[in-house]
Design a protein around this motif. Structure first.
Motif, mmCIF file in Angstrom:
data_model
loop_
_atom_site.group_PDB
_atom_site.id
_atom_site.type_symbol
_atom_site.label_atom_id
_atom_site.label_comp_id
_atom_site.label_asym_id
_atom_site.label_seq_id
_atom_site.Cartn_x
_atom_site.Cartn_y
_atom_site.Cartn_z
ATOM 1 N N ILE A 189 72.983 -14.522 118.113
ATOM 2 C CA ILE A 189 73.857 -14.085 117.118
ATOM 3 C C ILE A 189 73.742 -12.524 117.203
ATOM 4 C CG2 ILE A 189 73.930 -14.233 114.580
ATOM 5 C CD1 ILE A 189 74.324 -16.953 116.319
ATOM 6 N N GLU A 190 72.316 -12.102 117.175
ATOM 7 C CA GLU A 190 72.479 -10.586 117.231
ATOM 8 C C GLU A 190 73.346 -9.785 118.179
ATOM 9 O OE1 GLU A 190 69.017 -8.762 118.768
ATOM 10 O OE2 GLU A 190 69.318 -7.004 117.838
ATOM 11 N N ALA A 191 73.270 -10.666 119.519
ATOM 12 C CA ALA A 191 74.239 -10.284 120.687
ATOM 13 C C ALA A 191 75.620 -10.262 120.348
ATOM 14 C CB ALA A 191 73.872 -11.092 121.966
ATOM 15 N N GLY A 192 75.952 -11.625 119.741
ATOM 16 C CA GLY A 192 77.351 -11.963 119.451
ATOM 17 C C GLY A 192 77.974 -10.626 118.365
ATOM 18 N N THR A 193 77.139 -10.270 117.417
ATOM 19 C CA THR A 193 77.340 -9.279 116.618
ATOM 20 C C THR A 193 77.488 -7.957 117.082
ATOM 21 O OG1 THR A 193 75.920 -10.384 114.968
ATOM 22 C CG2 THR A 193 76.642 -8.277 114.355
ATOM 23 N N TYR A 194 76.668 -7.332 118.279
ATOM 24 C CA TYR A 194 77.068 -6.301 118.867
ATOM 25 C C TYR A 194 78.113 -6.407 119.684
ATOM 26 C CZ TYR A 194 72.812 -4.379 116.471
ATOM 27 O OH TYR A 194 71.711 -4.120 115.701
ATOM 28 N N ILE A 195 78.422 -7.492 120.340
ATOM 29 C CA ILE A 195 79.621 -7.440 121.185
ATOM 30 C C ILE A 195 80.704 -7.266 120.345
ATOM 31 C CG2 ILE A 195 80.917 -9.156 122.906
ATOM 32 C CD1 ILE A 195 78.173 -10.298 123.470
ATOM 33 N N ILE A 196 80.960 -8.049 119.204
ATOM 34 C CA ILE A 196 82.048 -8.074 118.443
ATOM 35 C C ILE A 196 82.135 -6.169 117.900
ATOM 36 C CG2 ILE A 196 83.109 -8.204 116.127
ATOM 37 C CD1 ILE A 196 81.809 -11.326 116.401
ATOM 38 N N LEU A 197 81.007 -5.680 117.684
ATOM 39 C CA LEU A 197 81.078 -4.274 117.440
ATOM 40 C C LEU A 197 81.695 -3.578 118.552
ATOM 41 C CD1 LEU A 197 80.224 -2.191 115.714
ATOM 42 C CD2 LEU A 197 78.089 -2.020 116.676
ATOM 43 N N GLY A 198 81.274 -3.792 119.692
ATOM 44 C CA GLY A 198 81.529 -3.130 121.020
ATOM 45 C C GLY A 198 83.243 -3.169 121.112
ATOM 46 N N CYS A 199 83.538 -4.436 120.655
ATOM 47 C CA CYS A 199 85.255 -4.701 120.696
ATOM 48 C C CYS A 199 85.945 -4.061 119.564
ATOM 49 C CB CYS A 199 85.382 -6.259 120.691
ATOM 50 S SG CYS A 199 84.915 -7.080 121.867
ATOM 51 N N LEU A 200 85.186 -3.510 118.642
ATOM 52 C CA LEU A 200 85.871 -2.754 117.579
ATOM 53 C C LEU A 200 85.728 -1.375 117.526
ATOM 54 C CD1 LEU A 200 84.497 -4.896 114.365
ATOM 55 C CD2 LEU A 200 86.849 -4.564 114.735
ATOM 56 N N THR A 201 84.695 -0.769 118.259
ATOM 57 C CA THR A 201 84.617 0.509 118.267
ATOM 58 C C THR A 201 83.800 1.097 119.325
ATOM 59 O OG1 THR A 201 84.201 2.551 116.975
ATOM 60 C CG2 THR A 201 82.827 0.654 116.489
ATOM 61 N N GLY A 202 83.282 0.162 120.486
ATOM 62 C CA GLY A 202 82.701 0.618 121.340
ATOM 63 C C GLY A 202 83.330 1.240 122.642
ATOM 64 N N ASP A 203 82.504 2.322 123.122
ATOM 65 C CA ASP A 203 82.956 3.152 124.217
ATOM 66 C C ASP A 203 82.140 2.521 125.447
ATOM 67 O OD1 ASP A 203 84.020 4.886 126.046
ATOM 68 O OD2 ASP A 203 82.793 6.564 125.218
ATOM 69 N N TYR A 204 82.377 1.557 126.269
ATOM 70 C CA TYR A 204 81.683 0.694 127.133
ATOM 71 C C TYR A 204 80.147 0.597 126.653
ATOM 72 C CZ TYR A 204 85.675 1.293 129.899
ATOM 73 O OH TYR A 204 86.992 1.400 130.359
ATOM 74 N N LEU A 205 80.248 -0.089 125.334
ATOM 75 C CA LEU A 205 78.733 -0.408 124.959
ATOM 76 C C LEU A 205 78.257 -1.596 125.738
ATOM 77 C CD1 LEU A 205 77.165 0.317 122.525
ATOM 78 C CD2 LEU A 205 78.289 -1.547 121.367
ATOM 79 N N HIS A 206 77.076 -1.257 126.340
ATOM 80 C CA HIS A 206 76.429 -2.197 126.897
ATOM 81 C C HIS A 206 75.377 -2.932 126.037
ATOM 82 C CE1 HIS A 206 77.557 -0.089 130.450
ATOM 83 N NE2 HIS A 206 76.864 -0.823 131.277
ATOM 84 N N ILE A 207 75.501 -4.308 126.125
ATOM 85 C CA ILE A 207 74.513 -5.204 125.351
ATOM 86 C C ILE A 207 73.507 -5.919 126.108
ATOM 87 C CG2 ILE A 207 74.472 -6.935 123.648
ATOM 88 C CD1 ILE A 207 77.615 -5.313 123.479
ATOM 89 N N ASN A 208 72.339 -5.827 126.351
ATOM 90 C CA ASN A 208 71.507 -6.193 127.251
ATOM 91 C C ASN A 208 70.524 -7.300 126.533
ATOM 92 O OD1 ASN A 208 72.279 -4.462 129.428
ATOM 93 N ND2 ASN A 208 70.350 -2.812 129.017
ATOM 94 N N ASN A 209 69.979 -8.183 127.693
ATOM 95 C CA ASN A 209 69.272 -9.258 127.538
ATOM 96 C C ASN A 209 69.924 -10.114 126.610
ATOM 97 O OD1 ASN A 209 66.914 -10.663 127.234
ATOM 98 N ND2 ASN A 209 66.096 -9.911 125.566
ATOM 99 N N VAL A 210 71.001 -10.592 127.141
ATOM 100 C CA VAL A 210 71.908 -11.625 126.624
ATOM 101 C C VAL A 210 72.033 -12.938 127.795
ATOM 102 C CG1 VAL A 210 74.569 -12.163 126.029
ATOM 103 C CG2 VAL A 210 73.687 -9.946 125.863
ATOM 104 N N ASN A 211 71.922 -14.131 127.212
ATOM 105 C CA ASN A 211 72.368 -15.445 127.813
ATOM 106 C C ASN A 211 73.808 -15.661 127.601
ATOM 107 O OD1 ASN A 211 72.494 -17.801 128.846
ATOM 108 N ND2 ASN A 211 70.568 -18.545 128.492
ATOM 109 N N PRO A 212 74.574 -15.184 128.705
ATOM 110 C CA PRO A 212 76.095 -15.529 128.248
ATOM 111 C C PRO A 212 76.543 -16.943 127.910
ATOM 112 C CG PRO A 212 75.842 -14.142 130.159
ATOM 113 C CD PRO A 212 74.578 -14.735 129.927
ATOM 114 N N GLU A 213 75.744 -17.929 128.491
ATOM 115 C CA GLU A 213 75.929 -19.208 128.334
ATOM 116 C C GLU A 213 76.187 -19.456 126.741
ATOM 117 O OE1 GLU A 213 73.774 -21.855 131.038
ATOM 118 O OE2 GLU A 213 74.074 -23.506 129.410
#
Ligand code: EPU
Length: 417
Positions: free
Chosen positions: A233-257
């Motif tokens: 959920i933390e990962a998802g929140t920051y990925i959404i943030l990247g889509c809103l205002t990220g400049d190639y924001l890297h979100i690490n330590n994620v299990n994409p599944e």
């Protein structure tokens, strides 16, 4: 009361490392006390919910040593004390102690658990499991007195795939007599994580992460060493943030599944994301289009990401429909998003978002953890200054949020008011 102040509309770039999963850690910690020896947990998120669990452990006479992201739990001198109401009411996960104390002592007294006020959140499914295993449950003024001569494995079908009841059923059955089968079980990755740790301690649990979990009771459990899975959920929140205002924001330590349902929806909306083995790169997209979501138990769209996703939908062109099927009260962020400029209409469990609309900073209030996350994302996207009152909610589930966001270029501060 804590206040988060954000100066929005800044491009965010760099790396965010995702911590351990809150909803795993808050179940793993109560489960540790089933062991007759020390358990070491690593990758434990540094959030206020864990501080409360630590207080509860202290209250039970369990020795705890905590260092940054690890915690060592020594239950060898534990006592079956009544956990005070003012501690158990601070979080939902306090009721995992109901199961672990009952499993260990065949007797527990505990108050009704707390948690965010996002719905009525009864505990009937957990009590149904305890009763079916042979326990007697007496309730008086929110105090539950539960006891059993012995807990016996049985076959139980949950009325709905409840995360809490599935975890409690697994915990209660680890030391039972015979074999326990939980049907219509919740399938969240956090449940698999709990079962993995308990199996390391000597339990016999099969099928966790599927809708049928089988537990063969064992006589005793040892300690173990276990690392908490990443917080989806933390990962998802920051990925959404990247889509809103990220400049190639890297979100690490994620299990994409674990977040596939979210990333599929983001791609459908036209978001610019790259999904790698254990990280996601998210970049602003000014051409997002509307979509529809319906929250469901895992692997469906997570209710915990619904509120942050609604913030994204305010920036998607067209009409998006949202159906919240898990909690009846999970749109408390909406009046504040509308105050910031969104156009969202709520009718019971349904919300219609008309996008896209510019967001402007103003004073808003976090009414629960994920509502707070939704407003945080809106504040980071909005022009001007946003003040989020009752930001304490956000600190329950997002570790080092000021540091993580400051490191990627956000202008954000937190203070008492
Ligand atoms: N329900 C019942 N009876 C029960 C148990 C649940 O009617 O005995 C209902 C609830 O009212 C709700 C639905 O079933 O409508 C699902 O509840 P569930 O038991 O699955 O949720 P939970 O265990 O109380 C956990 C997370 C929540 C997350 C939900 C759903 C923890 C500590 N909490 O709650 O996380 O939303 O599962 O995935 O694990 C959050 O992190 O912000 C959060 C609220």
């Amino acid at each position: 009361m804590k206040v988060l102040e954000i100066e929005g509309n800044k491009p965010l770039s760099g790396t965010i490392n995702i911590g351990g999963a809150k909803n795993s850690a808050v179940a793993l910690i109560p489960a540790c006390i089933l062991g007759n020896n020390l358990t070491t947990l690593t990758n434990v998120p540094d959030i206020t919910d864990i501080n409360v669990l630590e207080e509860i452990l202290n209250y039970l006479g369990v020795k705890v040593s905590r260092a940054s992201q690890s915690i060592i739990i020594d239950p060898r001198e534990m006592k079956n004390n009544l956990i005070p109401d003012d501690l158990s009411c601070k979080l939902r996960a306090s009721y995992y102690f109901m199961a672990s104390l009952l499993a260990k002592y065949k007797k527990v007294e505990m108050y009704f658990p707390g948690g965010c006020q996002i719905g009525s959140r009864p505990i009937d499914q957990t009590l149904k499991i305890f009763r079916k295993m042979g326990a007697t449950v007496k309730e008086e003024d929110c105090l539950f007195r539960i006891s059993a001569k012995k807990l016996v494995g049985c076959d139980v079908t949950l009325d709905m795939p409840s995360v809490g009841a599935t975890v409690n059923g697994i915990i209660a059955a680890t030391l039972c007599e015979g074999v326990m089968t939980i049907r219509n079980a919740a399938r969240e990755p956090e449940i698999e994580d709990v079962a993995d740790m308990l199996n390391k301690m000597g339990a016999k649990i099969e099928g966790a992460g599927t809708s049928t979990v089988k537990i063969t009771g064992v006589k005793e459990l040892d300690g173990c060493f276990h690392s908490v899975i990443p917080d989806r959920i933390e990962a998802g929140t920051y990925i959404i943030l990247g889509c809103l205002t990220g400049d190639y924001l890297h979100i690490n330590n994620v299990n994409p599944e674990h977040i596939k349902n979210l990333t599929d929806k983001l791609i459908e909306c036209g978001a610019d994301i790259v999904i790698n083995e254990d990280n996601v790169i998210a970049n602003i997209s000014n051409n997002l289009t509307s979509t529809n979501i319906e929250t469901k138990g895992y692997p469906g769209f997570a209710t915990d990401l619904q509120q942050p996703f609604v913030t994204l939908l305010t920036q998607a062109t067209g009409k998006s429909e949202v159906e919240e099927t898990i909690y009846e009260n999970r749109y408390m962020n909406v009046p504040y998003l509308n105050k910031m400029g969104a156009n969202i209409d709520v009718n019971k469990r349904h919300a219609t978002v008309l996008g896209k609309t510019d967001l402007t900073g103003c004073e808003v209030e976090a009414t629960d953890l994920r509502a707070g996350a939704s407003l945080l994302l809106a504040g980071l996207k909005a022009k001007g200054t946003t003040k989020i009152y009752h930001a304490d909610y956000i600190l329950r589930g997002y570790e080092d949020i000021i540091e993580k966001l400051t490191n990627i270029g956000a202008k954000i501060s937190i203070y008492e008011e």
